[in-house]
Scaffold this active site. Structure first.
Site, PDB file in Angstrom:
ATOM      1  N   ASP A 164       1.738  -5.076   7.370  1.00  0.00           N
ATOM      2  CA  ASP A 164       1.736  -3.469   6.984  1.00  0.00           C
ATOM      3  C   ASP A 164       0.761  -3.168   7.955  1.00  0.00           C
ATOM      4  O   ASP A 164      -0.632  -2.784   7.641  1.00  0.00           O
ATOM      5  CB  ASP A 164       1.273  -3.239   5.426  1.00  0.00           C
ATOM      6  CG  ASP A 164       2.389  -3.354   4.645  1.00  0.00           C
ATOM      7  OD1 ASP A 164       3.623  -3.198   4.961  1.00  0.00           O
ATOM      8  OD2 ASP A 164       2.115  -3.973   3.476  1.00  0.00           O
ATOM      9  N   LYS A 218      12.906   0.650   1.293  1.00  0.00           N
ATOM     10  CA  LYS A 218      13.278   0.990   0.351  1.00  0.00           C
ATOM     11  C   LYS A 218      14.041   2.479   0.076  1.00  0.00           C
ATOM     12  O   LYS A 218      13.665   3.285  -0.418  1.00  0.00           O
ATOM     13  CB  LYS A 218      11.995   1.301  -0.567  1.00  0.00           C
ATOM     14  CG  LYS A 218      11.398  -0.088  -0.879  1.00  0.00           C
ATOM     15  CD  LYS A 218       9.987   0.206  -1.878  1.00  0.00           C
ATOM     16  CE  LYS A 218       9.101  -0.994  -1.999  1.00  0.00           C
ATOM     17  NZ  LYS A 218       8.358  -1.322  -1.036  1.00  0.00           N
ATOM     18  N   LEU A 219      15.319   2.101   0.420  1.00  0.00           N
ATOM     19  CA  LEU A 219      16.186   2.977   0.673  1.00  0.00           C
ATOM     20  C   LEU A 219      16.552   3.725  -0.481  1.00  0.00           C
ATOM     21  O   LEU A 219      16.746   2.827  -1.693  1.00  0.00           O
ATOM     22  CB  LEU A 219      17.577   2.881   1.506  1.00  0.00           C
ATOM     23  CG  LEU A 219      17.537   2.175   2.683  1.00  0.00           C
ATOM     24  CD1 LEU A 219      18.589   1.922   3.302  1.00  0.00           C
ATOM     25  CD2 LEU A 219      16.511   3.011   3.673  1.00  0.00           C
ATOM     26  N   ASP A 270      18.648   7.358  -2.117  1.00  0.00           N
ATOM     27  CA  ASP A 270      19.237   8.552  -1.695  1.00  0.00           C
ATOM     28  C   ASP A 270      20.734   8.420  -2.269  1.00  0.00           C
ATOM     29  O   ASP A 270      21.224   7.509  -2.892  1.00  0.00           O
ATOM     30  CB  ASP A 270      19.442   8.727  -0.147  1.00  0.00           C
ATOM     31  CG  ASP A 270      19.233  10.105   0.420  1.00  0.00           C
ATOM     32  OD1 ASP A 270      20.034  10.996  -0.275  1.00  0.00           O
ATOM     33  OD2 ASP A 270      18.414  10.662   1.160  1.00  0.00           O
ATOM     34  N   PRO A 282      24.668   7.785  -2.243  1.00  0.00           N
ATOM     35  CA  PRO A 282      25.404   6.525  -1.668  1.00  0.00           C
ATOM     36  C   PRO A 282      25.582   6.654  -0.310  1.00  0.00           C
ATOM     37  O   PRO A 282      25.370   5.796   0.719  1.00  0.00           O
ATOM     38  CB  PRO A 282      26.708   6.325  -2.598  1.00  0.00           C
ATOM     39  CG  PRO A 282      26.149   7.093  -3.937  1.00  0.00           C
ATOM     40  CD  PRO A 282      25.437   8.214  -3.674  1.00  0.00           C
ATOM     41  N   ARG A 327      -1.606 -12.390  -6.060  1.00  0.00           N
ATOM     42  CA  ARG A 327      -3.173 -12.297  -5.653  1.00  0.00           C
ATOM     43  C   ARG A 327      -3.684 -13.533  -5.893  1.00  0.00           C
ATOM     44  O   ARG A 327      -3.667 -14.046  -7.106  1.00  0.00           O
ATOM     45  CB  ARG A 327      -3.797 -11.245  -6.536  1.00  0.00           C
ATOM     46  CG  ARG A 327      -3.567  -9.802  -6.105  1.00  0.00           C
ATOM     47  CD  ARG A 327      -4.177  -9.761  -4.958  1.00  0.00           C
ATOM     48  NE  ARG A 327      -4.056  -8.103  -4.175  1.00  0.00           N
ATOM     49  CZ  ARG A 327      -2.723  -7.938  -3.289  1.00  0.00           C
ATOM     50  NH1 ARG A 327      -1.894  -8.757  -2.970  1.00  0.00           N
ATOM     51  NH2 ARG A 327      -2.864  -6.755  -3.054  1.00  0.00           N
ATOM     52  N   GLY A 363       0.445  -9.291   1.513  1.00  0.00           N
ATOM     53  CA  GLY A 363      -0.023  -8.605   2.623  1.00  0.00           C
ATOM     54  C   GLY A 363      -1.619  -9.029   2.964  1.00  0.00           C
ATOM     55  O   GLY A 363      -1.972  -9.797   3.702  1.00  0.00           O
ATOM     56  N   ARG A 364      -2.176  -7.890   2.150  1.00  0.00           N
ATOM     57  CA  ARG A 364      -3.671  -7.859   2.560  1.00  0.00           C
ATOM     58  C   ARG A 364      -4.340  -9.199   2.261  1.00  0.00           C
ATOM     59  O   ARG A 364      -5.254  -9.238   2.996  1.00  0.00           O
ATOM     60  CB  ARG A 364      -4.620  -6.701   1.767  1.00  0.00           C
ATOM     61  CG  ARG A 364      -3.885  -5.100   2.344  1.00  0.00           C
ATOM     62  CD  ARG A 364      -3.874  -4.184   1.355  1.00  0.00           C
ATOM     63  NE  ARG A 364      -2.989  -4.249   0.254  1.00  0.00           N
ATOM     64  CZ  ARG A 364      -2.913  -3.263  -0.854  1.00  0.00           C
ATOM     65  NH1 ARG A 364      -3.794  -2.162  -0.564  1.00  0.00           N
ATOM     66  NH2 ARG A 364      -2.109  -3.296  -1.503  1.00  0.00           N
TER      67      ARG A 364
HETATM   68  O1  OMP Z   1       9.360  -3.970  -1.948  1.00  0.00           O
HETATM   69  C1  OMP Z   1       8.198  -4.586  -1.732  1.00  0.00           C
HETATM   70  O2  OMP Z   1       8.097  -5.760  -0.866  1.00  0.00           O
HETATM   71  C2  OMP Z   1       7.327  -4.185  -2.447  1.00  0.00           C
HETATM   72  C3  OMP Z   1       7.698  -3.903  -3.820  1.00  0.00           C
HETATM   73  C4  OMP Z   1       6.661  -3.668  -4.925  1.00  0.00           C
HETATM   74  O3  OMP Z   1       7.139  -3.510  -6.092  1.00  0.00           O
HETATM   75  N1  OMP Z   1       5.241  -3.763  -4.810  1.00  0.00           N
HETATM   76  C5  OMP Z   1       4.853  -4.173  -3.355  1.00  0.00           C
HETATM   77  O4  OMP Z   1       3.727  -4.188  -3.187  1.00  0.00           O
HETATM   78  N2  OMP Z   1       5.795  -4.132  -2.437  1.00  0.00           N
HETATM   79  C6  OMP Z   1       5.376  -4.417  -1.042  1.00  0.00           C
HETATM   80  O5  OMP Z   1       4.594  -5.811  -0.847  1.00  0.00           O
HETATM   81  C7  OMP Z   1       3.411  -5.643  -0.175  1.00  0.00           C
HETATM   82  C8  OMP Z   1       2.373  -6.109  -0.884  1.00  0.00           C
HETATM   83  O6  OMP Z   1       1.130  -6.128  -0.144  1.00  0.00           O
HETATM   84  P1  OMP Z   1      -0.354  -6.520  -0.754  1.00  0.00           P
HETATM   85  O7  OMP Z   1      -0.399  -5.686  -1.725  1.00  0.00           O
HETATM   86  O8  OMP Z   1      -1.201  -5.959   0.693  1.00  0.00           O
HETATM   87  O9  OMP Z   1      -0.093  -7.890  -0.792  1.00  0.00           O
HETATM   88  C9  OMP Z   1       3.459  -4.389   0.570  1.00  0.00           C
HETATM   89  O10 OMP Z   1       4.132  -4.202   1.816  1.00  0.00           O
HETATM   90  C10 OMP Z   1       4.304  -3.455  -0.521  1.00  0.00           C
HETATM   91  O11 OMP Z   1       5.231  -2.245   0.286  1.00  0.00           O
END
Ligand code: OMP
Length: 272
Positions: A24, A105-106, A108, A110, A219, A248-249
């Site tokens: 991200d 995350k589409l 809309d 079909p 986490r 991610g983070r």
């Molecule tokens: O579809 C996803 O990946 C997703 C779904 C969801 O319910 N929650 C969620 O956090 N994500 C994705 O998972 C990642 C989590 O990132 P961190 O929270 O930084 O670990 C992000 O890129 C979100 O867009």
């Protein structure tokens, strides 16, 4: 339990950490820098809204050109162009380059989602996310439009707690909606489900081995939750049945993302 194929549609290749790193990043250059650092420690790299809307398909091409992603549309095996991913280490295929997860995350009608899937399929992703709340016809349209892609249905966002979910009009605990949406999506052809680690054991019990389960909201002990509401540790998510941890983070905001990813990978890879 739903009937279906006996085996999960996808699991990380042997020896690969069950981690999808969420790239991200605010721009392509940062994403590439992160990818170089974390790719040896991940089975999947995830490109989501922020990066894709900024950098577009070019970032996927750039990742592939550097050998940081497995070749599109094929199983992950070593990418000879990148020595970080040798084909084998002894008799294990540990050197597979990560696969591409396009998390757009589409959601809309079909026909529009089908068109979106056709546009994305040319990039060779293993996974593309759609919102299960778009309904069975929408999920089915996505599957039919790109049969080679693992259509991945997002159930209830991990940022929603009970109150936030109720405020959207869905009553009951998140697990009720997750169960309903996961079953709907798999019956419509989705091969992977996104849920929080809190629901993963319930979803596994409900759907059995027919589906790949992907959990964000992960986490490590002591890490910032930030905007995530339904969270658990990587160890817990895996022991409850997750196939792939989206992180991610906790990795990309670390002082050294390579060290953060490697440390996590060392801890979780033996748990699979
Ligand atoms: O579809 C996803 O990946 C997703 C779904 C969801 O319910 N929650 C969620 O956090 N994500 C994705 O998972 C990642 C989590 O990132 P961190 O929270 O930084 O670990 C992000 O890129 C979100 O867009």
């Amino acid at each position: 339990m739903l009937s279906g194929p006996a085996e999960r549609p996808w699991v990380p290749p042997a020896g690969r950490p069950p981690i999808a790193v969420a790239l991200d990043a605010p721009d392509g250059a940062t994403a590439l820098q992160w990818a170089r650092a974390v790719a040896p420690h991940a089975a999947v790299l995830k490109v989501g809204l922020e990066l894709f809307l900024r950098a577009g398909a070019a970032v996927v091409t750039a990742l592939r050109d550097e050998g940081l992603l497995a070749p599109g549309g094929r199983p992950a095996v070593g990418v000879p162009s990148n020595p970080a991913f040798p084909l084998t280490d002894g008799d294990q295929e540990v050197g597979a380059a990560p696969e591409l997860f396009l998390d757009l995350k589409l959601h809309d009608i079909p026909a529009t989602v089908a068109g979106g899937m056709r546009s994305l399929a040319v990039l060779g992703p293993r996974f593309v996310t759609v919102h299960a709340a778009g309904g069975a016809a929408m999920v089915r349209a996505a599957v039919d439009a790109a049969p080679e892609v693992h259509v991945t249905a997002v159930t209830v966002l991990t940022s929603l707690d009970d109150r936030a979910l109720a405020a959207t009009g869905l009553s009951g605990p998140p697990s009720d909606a997750v169960r309903r949406l996961a079953v709907l999506a798999v019956e419509a052809g989705a091969r992977a489900i996104v849920c929080s680690p809190k629901e993963v054991s319930m979803v596994r019990a409900e759907l059995g081995e027919t589906v790949t389960l992907i959990t964000p909201g992960v986490r490590p002990e002591g890490a910032e939750r930030a905007d995530q509401a339904r969270v658990a540790t990587p160890e817990r998510a895996l022991s409850d049945g997750s196939d792939l941890l989206v992180i991610g983070r906790p990795i990309t905001s670390a002082v050294d993302p390579a060290v953060a990813a490697a440390t996590l990978a060392t801890r979780v890879t033996p748990l699979r």
